[in-house]
Design an enzyme around this catalytic site. Structure first.
Site, mmCIF file in Angstrom:
data_model
loop_
_atom_site.group_PDB
_atom_site.id
_atom_site.type_symbol
_atom_site.label_atom_id
_atom_site.label_comp_id
_atom_site.label_asym_id
_atom_site.label_seq_id
_atom_site.Cartn_x
_atom_site.Cartn_y
_atom_site.Cartn_z
ATOM 1 N N GLY A 14 0.776 -1.232 0.000
ATOM 2 C CA GLY A 14 0.000 0.000 0.000
ATOM 3 C C GLY A 14 0.806 1.279 0.000
ATOM 4 O O GLY A 14 0.356 2.297 0.521
ATOM 5 N N SER A 15 1.976 1.269 -0.643
ATOM 6 C CA SER A 15 2.757 2.517 -0.645
ATOM 7 C C SER A 15 2.066 3.595 -1.484
ATOM 8 O O SER A 15 2.130 4.782 -1.154
ATOM 9 C CB SER A 15 4.192 2.279 -1.123
ATOM 10 N N ASN A 16 1.389 3.193 -2.540
ATOM 11 C CA ASN A 16 0.630 4.193 -3.312
ATOM 12 C C ASN A 16 -0.536 4.732 -2.499
ATOM 13 O O ASN A 16 -0.818 5.932 -2.521
ATOM 14 C CB ASN A 16 0.134 3.594 -4.627
ATOM 15 N N MET A 94 -3.944 -7.135 -7.587
ATOM 16 C CA MET A 94 -3.296 -8.101 -8.469
ATOM 17 C C MET A 94 -4.264 -9.006 -9.240
ATOM 18 O O MET A 94 -3.871 -10.062 -9.709
ATOM 19 C CB MET A 94 -2.301 -8.961 -7.661
ATOM 20 N N ARG A 95 -5.510 -8.591 -9.354
ATOM 21 C CA ARG A 95 -6.457 -9.411 -10.127
ATOM 22 C C ARG A 95 -7.042 -8.603 -11.279
ATOM 23 O O ARG A 95 -7.134 -7.371 -11.196
ATOM 24 C CB ARG A 95 -7.588 -9.908 -9.231
ATOM 25 N N ASN A 111 -6.220 2.738 -12.476
ATOM 26 C CA ASN A 111 -5.123 1.866 -12.027
ATOM 27 C C ASN A 111 -3.805 2.569 -12.301
ATOM 28 O O ASN A 111 -3.713 3.405 -13.198
ATOM 29 C CB ASN A 111 -5.179 0.550 -12.819
ATOM 30 N N HIS A 113 0.202 1.633 -13.248
ATOM 31 C CA HIS A 113 1.016 0.525 -13.750
ATOM 32 C C HIS A 113 2.465 1.002 -13.900
ATOM 33 O O HIS A 113 2.702 2.104 -14.401
ATOM 34 C CB HIS A 113 0.465 0.055 -15.103
HETATM 35 C C1 GRF Z 1 2.933 -0.626 -7.895
HETATM 36 O O1 GRF Z 1 4.242 -0.749 -8.405
HETATM 37 C C2 GRF Z 1 1.941 -0.479 -9.017
HETATM 38 O O2 GRF Z 1 2.460 0.083 -10.161
HETATM 39 C C3 GRF Z 1 1.528 -1.890 -9.300
HETATM 40 O O3 GRF Z 1 1.570 -2.538 -8.049
HETATM 41 C C4 GRF Z 1 2.483 -1.876 -7.177
HETATM 42 C C5 GRF Z 1 1.753 -1.567 -5.906
HETATM 43 O O4 GRF Z 1 2.582 -1.156 -4.883
HETATM 44 N N1 GRF Z 1 0.228 -1.895 -9.952
HETATM 45 P P1 GRF Z 1 1.992 -0.593 -3.523
HETATM 46 O O5 GRF Z 1 1.163 -1.703 -2.872
HETATM 47 O O6 GRF Z 1 1.193 0.623 -3.799
HETATM 48 O O7 GRF Z 1 3.213 -0.301 -2.710
#
Ligand code: GRF
Length: 195
Positions: A14-16, A94-95, A111, A113
């Protein structure tokens, strides 16, 4: 203008999500996280949400690994509708998203990517970039459609591939760019430029 209600859907650390929460807490985005949902019980993104008092939900899927079964995804739609979410933010989910969810939220699911799409869709895009020997890669925020990383592109940020980069060092640099780009895009939804 009311804060935009967002739901965050993820499978990982969940870093994003954290970068989005930080931007909200700093007053840079007028948004309210109304629910955090994961298909992985115990995922870091759920703990992040709990620590901030954001409601959480887990979708349990035993049948498939790469998608949710129709029944489970329909249940997810109900959960998201009940939360009042206006924008569904996938952050490390991841789905593949299927029809029940796509139909329920047309042009409301985004999303991020880790490549400059259409280059390197699919898994471990940073590794694909190192193996292809490109000098520049990056990250892309896009609308989600029924394909894999194929929806309409909203915004991109470039990231250099440096000599000696490993997939891991490159991934870390791409994530820094993601943490800037995703909040910027969500801000464009929050000011209703993209809604
Ligand atoms: C990110 O690198 C994103 O581009 C991909 O999954 C990763 C998620 O990372 N879709 P986080 O869980 O947000 O750290």
């Amino acid at each position: 203008m009311q804060p935009i209600k967002i739901a965050v859907l993820g499978s990982g650390k969940g870093s994003n999500f954290r970068s989005i929460l930080n931007a909200i807490l700093a007053g840079q985005i007028k948004a309210r996280p109304v629910i955090a949902v994961s298909d992985v019980p115990g995922a870091g993104m759920l703990t992040l949400a709990e620590n901030l008092g954001v409601p959480t939900a887990v979708v349990e899927e035993m049948k498939y690994r790469t998608r949710l079964s129709e029944e489970v995804e329909s249940g997810l739609v109900e959960t998201l509708r009940a939360s009042g979410a206006e924008l569904i933010v996938l952050a490390g989910y991841m789905r593949v998203v299927k029809q029940p969810l796509l139909e329920a939220f047309p042009r409301r699911i985004i999303n991020i990517h880790p490549s400059l799409l259409p280059a390197f869709p699919g898994l471990e895009a940073w590794r694909q970039a190192v193996e292809a020997g490109v000098e520049t890669t990056g990250c892309t925020v896009h609308f989600v459609d029924s394909g894999i990383d194929s929806g309409e592109i909203i915004a991109q940020a470039e990231v250099p591939v440096l000599p000696g980069d490993t997939p891991e060092t490159l991934h870390a640099r791409i994530q820094e760019a993601e943490h800037r780009l995703y909040p910027e895009v969500i801000k464009r939804f929050a000011v209703r430029e993209l809604l």
